[in-house]
Write a protein that holds these residues in place. Structure first.
Motif, PDB file in Angstrom:
ATOM      1  N   LEU A 212      40.719  59.463  95.142  1.00  0.00           N
ATOM      2  CA  LEU A 212      40.620  58.226  94.378  1.00  0.00           C
ATOM      3  C   LEU A 212      41.004  58.587  92.949  1.00  0.00           C
ATOM      4  N   PHE A 213      42.093  57.993  92.497  1.00  0.00           N
ATOM      5  CA  PHE A 213      42.760  58.481  91.293  1.00  0.00           C
ATOM      6  C   PHE A 213      42.857  57.365  90.263  1.00  0.00           C
ATOM      7  N   GLY A 214      43.000  57.763  89.009  1.00  0.00           N
ATOM      8  CA  GLY A 214      43.177  56.770  87.947  1.00  0.00           C
ATOM      9  C   GLY A 214      42.523  57.268  86.683  1.00  0.00           C
ATOM     10  N   PRO A 215      42.891  56.663  85.546  1.00  0.00           N
ATOM     11  CA  PRO A 215      42.348  57.117  84.262  1.00  0.00           C
ATOM     12  C   PRO A 215      40.856  56.856  84.150  1.00  0.00           C
ATOM     13  N   PRO A 216      40.202  57.479  83.143  1.00  0.00           N
ATOM     14  CA  PRO A 216      38.789  57.194  82.922  1.00  0.00           C
ATOM     15  C   PRO A 216      38.597  55.700  82.699  1.00  0.00           C
TER      16      PRO A 216
ATOM     17  N   ARG B  25      40.343  61.320  76.116  1.00  0.00           N
ATOM     18  CA  ARG B  25      40.322  61.421  77.583  1.00  0.00           C
ATOM     19  C   ARG B  25      41.528  60.717  78.190  1.00  0.00           C
ATOM     20  N   ILE B  26      41.877  59.549  77.633  1.00  0.00           N
ATOM     21  CA  ILE B  26      43.036  58.814  78.167  1.00  0.00           C
ATOM     22  C   ILE B  26      44.318  59.601  77.900  1.00  0.00           C
ATOM     23  N   SER B  27      44.385  60.227  76.731  1.00  0.00           N
ATOM     24  CA  SER B  27      45.619  60.965  76.435  1.00  0.00           C
ATOM     25  C   SER B  27      45.716  62.234  77.284  1.00  0.00           C
ATOM     26  N   ILE B  28      44.589  62.884  77.577  1.00  0.00           N
ATOM     27  CA  ILE B  28      44.622  64.052  78.479  1.00  0.00           C
ATOM     28  C   ILE B  28      44.986  63.611  79.901  1.00  0.00           C
ATOM     29  N   TYR B  29      44.515  62.439  80.276  1.00  0.00           N
ATOM     30  CA  TYR B  29      44.902  61.901  81.593  1.00  0.00           C
ATOM     31  C   TYR B  29      46.424  61.826  81.677  1.00  0.00           C
ATOM     32  N   LYS B  30      47.035  61.314  80.598  1.00  0.00           N
ATOM     33  CA  LYS B  30      48.497  61.149  80.619  1.00  0.00           C
ATOM     34  C   LYS B  30      49.229  62.481  80.586  1.00  0.00           C
TER      35      LYS B  30
END
Ligand code: ADP
Length: 191
Positions: free
Chosen positions: A6-10, A146-151
């Protein structure tokens, strides 16, 4: 075995949807974020290590995360499937997961990714921070990190599984039920 990532940004709703999916499919839910928070709550050496990274919104090093994940899977040998939530978050974690599942004569069935715009993520996480008690949800700068590390580090895991046709992108805005129905349709198509 039904092995779902199950994948996706924070803030994309993985935890909420995982709760409903485990009920429908009768499989085990493993959230690496929850495992780290449990270790932190008990002040274990692993928890103390993880805290340094989590508090800044950074990823915990792969070797720590992978070892913890394997222990959790090995502690539940009789399950009919697993939802991996928050793992893998890097390509080395994905490679380690594939090798580990292969040793058990199984593999990732599908990766389902919740797609949510950044501003909606920030809004949801700040809102969750009011009640979750999670320090990493209370600070907009940490959320944006966190969002930028996700990307920069995590989004590539989608492409990695897309090479075998296993990745599915699911619109993650709408009601919880609508999004759940989309996930189920994608999962059932992959089985
Ligand atoms: P969210 O997806 O809402 O950011 P999680 O509860 O999944 O929250 O994770 C919280 C934190 O735990 C992450 O920001 C990171 O520091 C750490 N973490 C969780 N899973 C992993 C992972 N697979 N690899 C490295 N760090 C992780």
């Amino acid at each position: 075995m039904l092995n779902l990532i199950l994948f996706g940004p924070p803030g994309s709703g993985k935890g909420t949807q995982a709760e409903n999916l485990i009920e429908k499919y009768g499989i085990l839910h493993i959230s690496t974020g929850d495992l780290f928070r449990y270790e932190m709550g008990n002040n274990t050496p692993l928890g103390i290590k993880a805290k340094e990274y989590m508090a800044k919104g950074e990823l915990v090093p792969d070797e720590v995360t992978i070892g913890m994940l394997k222990n959790k899977v090995d502690a539940n040998p009789d399950v009919s499937g697993i939802i991996f939530d928050g793992f893998p978050r890097t390509i080395p974690q994905a490679e380690a997961l594939d090798a580990f599942l292969q040793e058990k004569n199984t593999e990732v069935t599908a990766l389902v990714a919740l797609d949510v715009p950044d501003e909606e993520l920030v809004k949801r996480l700040l809102n969750r921070g009011k009640s979750s008690g999670r320090a990493d949800d209370n600070d907009e700068e940490i959320i944006r990190n966190r969002i930028s590390i996700y990307k920069s580090e995590t989004a590539q895991v989608f492409d990695y599984y897309a090479q075998n046709g296993k990745s599915k992108l699911i619109p993650g805005v709408g009601s919880i039920e609508e999004i759940f129905d989309r996930l189920v349709a994608a999962i059932d198509e992959a089985c």
